[in-house]
Design a protein around this motif. Structure first.
Motif, PDB file in Angstrom:
ATOM      1  N   TYR A 162      -2.686  -3.464 -15.349  1.00 19.30           N
ATOM      2  CA  TYR A 162      -1.297  -2.987 -15.016  1.00 19.30           C
ATOM      3  C   TYR A 162      -0.962  -3.090 -13.395  1.00 19.30           C
ATOM      4  O   TYR A 162      -1.982  -3.071 -12.680  1.00 19.30           O
ATOM      5  N   LEU A 163       0.012  -3.307 -12.946  1.00 19.31           N
ATOM      6  CA  LEU A 163       0.558  -3.088 -11.548  1.00 19.31           C
ATOM      7  C   LEU A 163       1.897  -2.190 -11.936  1.00 19.31           C
ATOM      8  O   LEU A 163       2.847  -2.475 -12.411  1.00 19.31           O
ATOM      9  N   ARG A 164       1.619  -1.104 -11.238  1.00 19.08           N
ATOM     10  CA  ARG A 164       2.788  -0.223 -11.264  1.00 19.08           C
ATOM     11  C   ARG A 164       3.432  -0.469  -9.762  1.00 19.08           C
ATOM     12  O   ARG A 164       2.743  -0.153  -8.849  1.00 19.08           O
ATOM     13  N   MET A 165       4.560  -0.509  -9.837  1.00 24.12           N
ATOM     14  CA  MET A 165       5.532  -0.756  -8.454  1.00 24.12           C
ATOM     15  C   MET A 165       6.570   0.222  -8.428  1.00 24.12           C
ATOM     16  O   MET A 165       7.526   0.404  -8.995  1.00 24.12           O
ATOM     17  N   ASN A 166       6.477   0.924  -7.263  1.00 27.66           N
ATOM     18  CA  ASN A 166       7.392   1.920  -6.958  1.00 27.66           C
ATOM     19  C   ASN A 166       8.154   1.636  -5.626  1.00 27.66           C
ATOM     20  O   ASN A 166       7.740   0.856  -4.962  1.00 27.66           O
ATOM     21  N   SER A 167       9.342   2.234  -5.436  1.00 30.85           N
ATOM     22  CA  SER A 167       9.913   2.266  -4.275  1.00 30.85           C
ATOM     23  C   SER A 167      10.201   0.612  -3.921  1.00 30.85           C
ATOM     24  O   SER A 167      10.123   0.135  -3.015  1.00 30.85           O
ATOM     25  N   LEU A 168      10.664   0.087  -4.968  1.00 29.30           N
ATOM     26  CA  LEU A 168      10.842  -1.427  -5.004  1.00 29.30           C
ATOM     27  C   LEU A 168      11.958  -1.918  -3.604  1.00 29.30           C
ATOM     28  O   LEU A 168      12.925  -1.234  -3.720  1.00 29.30           O
ATOM     29  N   LYS A 169      11.458  -3.048  -3.194  1.00 24.44           N
ATOM     30  CA  LYS A 169      12.419  -3.562  -1.952  1.00 24.44           C
ATOM     31  C   LYS A 169      12.936  -5.103  -2.335  1.00 24.44           C
ATOM     32  O   LYS A 169      11.927  -5.713  -3.165  1.00 24.44           O
ATOM     33  N   LYS A 203       0.700  -1.303  -0.040  1.00 26.30           N
ATOM     34  CA  LYS A 203      -0.112   0.041  -0.023  1.00 26.30           C
ATOM     35  C   LYS A 203       0.955   1.478   0.021  1.00 26.30           C
ATOM     36  O   LYS A 203       1.966   1.325   0.664  1.00 26.30           O
ATOM     37  N   GLY A 204       0.538   2.274  -0.824  1.00 32.41           N
ATOM     38  CA  GLY A 204       1.300   3.364  -1.035  1.00 32.41           C
ATOM     39  C   GLY A 204       2.327   3.246  -2.030  1.00 32.41           C
ATOM     40  O   GLY A 204       2.931   4.605  -2.338  1.00 32.41           O
ATOM     41  N   ARG A 205       2.775   2.280  -2.228  1.00 30.92           N
ATOM     42  CA  ARG A 205       3.962   2.004  -3.321  1.00 30.92           C
ATOM     43  C   ARG A 205       3.527   1.250  -4.870  1.00 30.92           C
ATOM     44  O   ARG A 205       3.911   1.491  -5.938  1.00 30.92           O
ATOM     45  N   PHE A 206       2.287   0.557  -4.607  1.00 33.17           N
ATOM     46  CA  PHE A 206       1.963  -0.267  -5.820  1.00 33.17           C
ATOM     47  C   PHE A 206       0.515   0.435  -6.355  1.00 33.17           C
ATOM     48  O   PHE A 206      -0.294   0.735  -5.544  1.00 33.17           O
ATOM     49  N   ILE A 207       0.480   0.606  -7.684  1.00 33.50           N
ATOM     50  CA  ILE A 207      -0.876   1.136  -8.154  1.00 33.50           C
ATOM     51  C   ILE A 207      -1.419   0.045  -9.171  1.00 33.50           C
ATOM     52  O   ILE A 207      -0.711  -0.365 -10.118  1.00 33.50           O
TER      53      ILE A 207
END
Length: 125
Positions: free
Chosen positions: A79-86, A64-68
């Protein structure tokens, strides 16, 4: 019969972003529940995001807060936009769909989804 084909996976450094896609063989404008699941090398398959027929979205706490999650009805794409990946996001990612589910959310049981893609690998290092 609905076919789902994922693409866009790959390797990315921690903190980076990636967008994965799922091509849907039928109109996404129908009231499907679409979801993204993932399965790491030593974990069970878990739901991370879902979108219902009205466009409402839900996310697991871990993303939550990182993926859209989003869909493009003109292109029949999910689509799955993935940000700040860990590094802990490293997994095989699967898209799933069904018209008839108990409820549409990231925690909808796997057994409710009748249609699955083959998966796309995301590796974060």
């Amino acid at each position: 019969h609905v076919q789902l084909v994922e693409s866009g996976g790959g390797s990315v450094t921690a903190g980076g972003s990636l967008r994965i896609s799922c091509a849907v063989s039928t109109s996404t404008d129908e009231a499907f529940c679409f979801a993204w699941f993932r399965q790491g090398p030593r974990s069970k398959r878990e739901g991370v995001a879902a979108i219902d027929g009205e466009g409402s979205t839900t996310y697991s706490n871990s993303v939550k807060g990182r993926f859209i999650i989003s869909q493009d009805d003109a292109e029949n794409m999910l689509y799955l936009r993935m940000n700040s990946l860990k590094p802990e996001d490293t997994a095989m990612y699967y898209c799933a769909a069904d018209l008839f589910v108990q409820f549409c959310g990231y925690d909808t049981p796997r057994a409710d989804f009748g249609y699955w893609g083959q998966g796309t690998q995301v590796t974060v290092s």
